[in-house]
Design an enzyme around this catalytic site. Sequence first.
Site, PDB file in Angstrom:
ATOM      1  N   PRO A 142     -36.754 -31.365 -33.322  1.00  0.00           N
ATOM      2  CG  PRO A 142     -35.294 -32.073 -35.015  1.00  0.00           C
ATOM      3  CD  PRO A 142     -35.326 -31.373 -33.684  1.00  0.00           C
ATOM      4  CB  ALA A 152     -42.351 -37.654 -30.550  1.00  0.00           C
ATOM      5  CD1 TRP A 180     -31.419 -25.098 -30.422  1.00  0.00           C
ATOM      6  CD2 TRP A 180     -31.615 -23.699 -32.148  1.00  0.00           C
ATOM      7  NE1 TRP A 180     -30.946 -25.744 -31.523  1.00  0.00           N
ATOM      8  CE2 TRP A 180     -31.060 -24.914 -32.602  1.00  0.00           C
ATOM      9  CE3 TRP A 180     -31.829 -22.666 -33.064  1.00  0.00           C
ATOM     10  CZ2 TRP A 180     -30.711 -25.119 -33.939  1.00  0.00           C
ATOM     11  CZ3 TRP A 180     -31.490 -22.868 -34.407  1.00  0.00           C
ATOM     12  CH2 TRP A 180     -30.944 -24.079 -34.817  1.00  0.00           C
ATOM     13  CG  ASN A 195     -44.054 -35.173 -19.588  1.00  0.00           C
ATOM     14  OD1 ASN A 195     -45.234 -34.796 -19.550  1.00  0.00           O
ATOM     15  ND2 ASN A 195     -43.693 -36.307 -20.142  1.00  0.00           N
ATOM     16  CB  ALA A 251     -46.115 -37.245 -30.593  1.00  0.00           C
ATOM     17  CE  LYS A 302     -48.736 -36.143 -19.135  1.00  0.00           C
ATOM     18  NZ  LYS A 302     -47.545 -35.955 -19.872  1.00  0.00           N
ATOM     19  CB  SER A 316     -41.545 -40.770 -23.267  1.00  0.00           C
ATOM     20  OG  SER A 316     -41.641 -40.220 -21.970  1.00  0.00           O
ATOM     21  N   PRO A 358     -30.484 -41.209 -23.679  1.00  0.00           N
ATOM     22  CG  PRO A 358     -29.066 -39.370 -23.619  1.00  0.00           C
ATOM     23  CD  PRO A 358     -29.767 -40.285 -24.576  1.00  0.00           C
TER      24      PRO A 358
HETATM   25  N1  LIG Z   1     -43.806 -38.043 -27.176  1.00  0.00           N
HETATM   26  C1  LIG Z   1     -44.888 -37.992 -26.413  1.00  0.00           C
HETATM   27  O1  LIG Z   1     -45.931 -38.597 -26.723  1.00  0.00           O
HETATM   28  C2  LIG Z   1     -44.915 -37.167 -25.163  1.00  0.00           C
HETATM   29  C3  LIG Z   1     -43.830 -36.384 -24.792  1.00  0.00           C
HETATM   30  N2  LIG Z   1     -43.932 -35.609 -23.672  1.00  0.00           N
HETATM   31  C4  LIG Z   1     -42.830 -34.728 -23.275  1.00  0.00           C
HETATM   32  O2  LIG Z   1     -42.536 -33.817 -24.331  1.00  0.00           O
HETATM   33  C5  LIG Z   1     -41.129 -33.484 -24.339  1.00  0.00           C
HETATM   34  C6  LIG Z   1     -40.540 -33.827 -25.709  1.00  0.00           C
HETATM   35  O3  LIG Z   1     -40.643 -35.243 -25.863  1.00  0.00           O
HETATM   36  P1  LIG Z   1     -40.438 -35.997 -27.250  1.00  0.00           P
HETATM   37  O4  LIG Z   1     -40.871 -35.149 -28.374  1.00  0.00           O
HETATM   38  O5  LIG Z   1     -41.062 -37.317 -27.080  1.00  0.00           O
HETATM   39  O6  LIG Z   1     -38.841 -36.145 -27.281  1.00  0.00           O
HETATM   40  P2  LIG Z   1     -37.908 -36.554 -28.516  1.00  0.00           P
HETATM   41  O7  LIG Z   1     -36.713 -37.213 -27.926  1.00  0.00           O
HETATM   42  O8  LIG Z   1     -38.697 -37.285 -29.534  1.00  0.00           O
HETATM   43  O9  LIG Z   1     -37.504 -35.156 -29.138  1.00  0.00           O
HETATM   44  C7  LIG Z   1     -36.520 -34.309 -28.625  1.00  0.00           C
HETATM   45  C8  LIG Z   1     -35.907 -33.603 -29.793  1.00  0.00           C
HETATM   46  O10 LIG Z   1     -34.972 -32.622 -29.324  1.00  0.00           O
HETATM   47  C9  LIG Z   1     -33.920 -32.639 -30.248  1.00  0.00           C
HETATM   48  N3  LIG Z   1     -32.677 -32.020 -29.818  1.00  0.00           N
HETATM   49  C10 LIG Z   1     -31.722 -32.504 -29.009  1.00  0.00           C
HETATM   50  N4  LIG Z   1     -30.692 -31.654 -28.949  1.00  0.00           N
HETATM   51  C11 LIG Z   1     -30.998 -30.624 -29.763  1.00  0.00           C
HETATM   52  C12 LIG Z   1     -30.330 -29.442 -30.161  1.00  0.00           C
HETATM   53  N5  LIG Z   1     -29.095 -29.164 -29.745  1.00  0.00           N
HETATM   54  N6  LIG Z   1     -30.945 -28.600 -31.004  1.00  0.00           N
HETATM   55  C13 LIG Z   1     -32.165 -28.887 -31.474  1.00  0.00           C
HETATM   56  N7  LIG Z   1     -32.837 -29.995 -31.165  1.00  0.00           N
HETATM   57  C14 LIG Z   1     -32.270 -30.853 -30.312  1.00  0.00           C
HETATM   58  C15 LIG Z   1     -33.704 -34.111 -30.534  1.00  0.00           C
HETATM   59  O11 LIG Z   1     -32.898 -34.220 -31.688  1.00  0.00           O
HETATM   60  P3  LIG Z   1     -32.523 -35.614 -32.392  1.00  0.00           P
HETATM   61  O12 LIG Z   1     -33.699 -35.911 -33.251  1.00  0.00           O
HETATM   62  O13 LIG Z   1     -31.310 -35.277 -33.183  1.00  0.00           O
HETATM   63  O14 LIG Z   1     -32.307 -36.581 -31.284  1.00  0.00           O
HETATM   64  C16 LIG Z   1     -35.135 -34.550 -30.722  1.00  0.00           C
HETATM   65  O15 LIG Z   1     -35.538 -34.346 -32.046  1.00  0.00           O
HETATM   66  C17 LIG Z   1     -40.524 -34.293 -23.187  1.00  0.00           C
HETATM   67  O16 LIG Z   1     -40.480 -33.514 -22.025  1.00  0.00           O
HETATM   68  C18 LIG Z   1     -41.514 -35.451 -23.005  1.00  0.00           C
HETATM   69  O17 LIG Z   1     -41.502 -35.994 -21.703  1.00  0.00           O
HETATM   70  C19 LIG Z   1     -45.064 -35.583 -22.906  1.00  0.00           C
HETATM   71  C20 LIG Z   1     -46.137 -36.376 -23.231  1.00  0.00           C
HETATM   72  C21 LIG Z   1     -46.156 -37.232 -24.371  1.00  0.00           C
HETATM   73  C1  LIG Z   2     -48.351 -40.161 -19.638  1.00  0.00           C
HETATM   74  C2  LIG Z   2     -47.210 -40.926 -20.273  1.00  0.00           C
HETATM   75  C3  LIG Z   2     -46.689 -41.985 -19.328  1.00  0.00           C
HETATM   76  C4  LIG Z   2     -47.863 -41.596 -21.452  1.00  0.00           C
HETATM   77  O1  LIG Z   2     -47.194 -41.598 -22.622  1.00  0.00           O
HETATM   78  C5  LIG Z   2     -46.152 -39.947 -20.647  1.00  0.00           C
HETATM   79  O2  LIG Z   2     -46.324 -38.758 -20.559  1.00  0.00           O
HETATM   80  C6  LIG Z   2     -44.814 -40.412 -21.088  1.00  0.00           C
HETATM   81  O3  LIG Z   2     -44.705 -41.510 -21.595  1.00  0.00           O
HETATM   82  O4  LIG Z   2     -43.869 -39.624 -20.915  1.00  0.00           O
END
Ligand SMILES: NC(=O)C1=CN([C@@H]2O[C@H](COP(=O)(O)OP(=O)(O)OC[C@H]3O[C@@H](n4cnc5c(N)ncnc54)[C@H](OP(=O)(O)O)[C@@H]3O)[C@@H](O)[C@H]2O)C=CC1
Ligand SMILES: CC(C)(CO)C(=O)C(=O)O
Length: 307
Positions: A19, A21, A94, A110, A136, A188, A258, A268
């Site tokens: 849950p 971004a 999960w 990513n 996000a 990417k 990020s 981490p």
């Molecule tokens: N955010 C962005 O704009 C972008 C993200 N990405 C990629 O998308 C992927 C996700 O990124 P992002 O959403 O930002 O990451 P976040 O850190 O916001 O979200 C990861 C989620 O995983 C949850 N989590 C951790 N352990 C568990 C578990 N045991 N069971 C269930 N959930 C768990 C975390 O929980 P908790 O809330 O408790 O920490 C957190 O809510 C990454 O690979 C990132 O690089 C790529 C482009 C843009």
């Molecule tokens: C492309 C970039 C650098 C932009 O948010 C990204 O994917 C990240 O922050 O992980």
Amino acid sequence: MGVRVSEPSGSDPVAIVGPGAVGLALAARLALEGHPVTLCGRSGSATVAEIELTDHQGIRTVAVDWQDDPARVSPFRWVVVGTKLHQRDAAHAWLEGLVDRDTVLVVAQNGVEHRDWVSPHAAGGQVAPALVHFNAERLGRGRVEVRQDGAGLVIGDDAPGRRAHALLERTGLGVQVVADFTTAAWHKLMVNAVANPVTALTSRRVEVFRDPSVRDLAAAMLGEVAAVGRAEGARLPDDAVDDVLAWIDARPSGAGSSMLADRLAGRPMEHDGLLGAVVRKARMHGIAVPLCAAVLALVAALDGADH
Ligand SMILES: NC(=O)C1=CN([C@@H]2O[C@H](COP(=O)(O)OP(=O)(O)OC[C@H]3O[C@@H](n4cnc5c(N)ncnc54)[C@H](OP(=O)(O)O)[C@@H]3O)[C@@H](O)[C@H]2O)C=CC1
Ligand SMILES: CC(C)(CO)C(=O)C(=O)O
């Protein structure tokens, strides 16, 4: 695009693991389309019963179901994984409960190793890697803001990708289906393997790439990543390095990454899944990547020191 299969209806339940971004953004958009969405969160963490989504349409709130015990879930037809790359073990737990051979499993992360880590845990289900191009930001627990220009998600034009497309296009985030997913993923990764660690290590935003010495380092690192990507079959053009630098230059002032956000929040970082993947694949191909290896060592040491 080829033949579309398996159109999901608004009443198809969807499980979203993570849950954060990206997970919240996809969950909110699907729930607003009428899908019953179950958010799967870390064990013992506070329940998220509704998501507040901020996007170009304003602020909307939508109800979701919550689950924090992987032992209590049954298979879903549609599962989306949105955990960070270093949270693979958590995601595996999960997948054991959520996935069976009829599941379409979208891996919204990513990197270039989506299938490598998911497939052994996919129980014969169909794995569809999805590159996330929208931005996000988690504003609080269950609260997310989404910004985007252009297609928000990129997926491959294969059978799982076509099934995933049918679901993901319901998010309204814009889905680009590409014949050559390997090239899209490495393009990417060129951004993420360089922009993310450099901003995190320096604690500076994209403006850091205007420093001539940092720019030279970034260009040389990008050259290394591109060489590995080409060995992996990515068709990266000769001007790929300049193209990525131009993309970084075009980021709005103040944009970070990020990994920088994770560092600043004391979380981490995803260095192993990004730069670590480059170094691992380079070793397999016998390609020297001294700059990537050095920056990886520094960011890993920083991560170790922060925890
Ligand atoms: N955010 C962005 O704009 C972008 C993200 N990405 C990629 O998308 C992927 C996700 O990124 P992002 O959403 O930002 O990451 P976040 O850190 O916001 O979200 C990861 C989620 O995983 C949850 N989590 C951790 N352990 C568990 C578990 N045991 N069971 C269930 N959930 C768990 C975390 O929980 P908790 O809330 O408790 O920490 C957190 O809510 C990454 O690979 C990132 O690089 C790529 C482009 C843009
Ligand atoms: C492309 C970039 C650098 C932009 O948010 C990204 O994917 C990240 O922050 O992980």
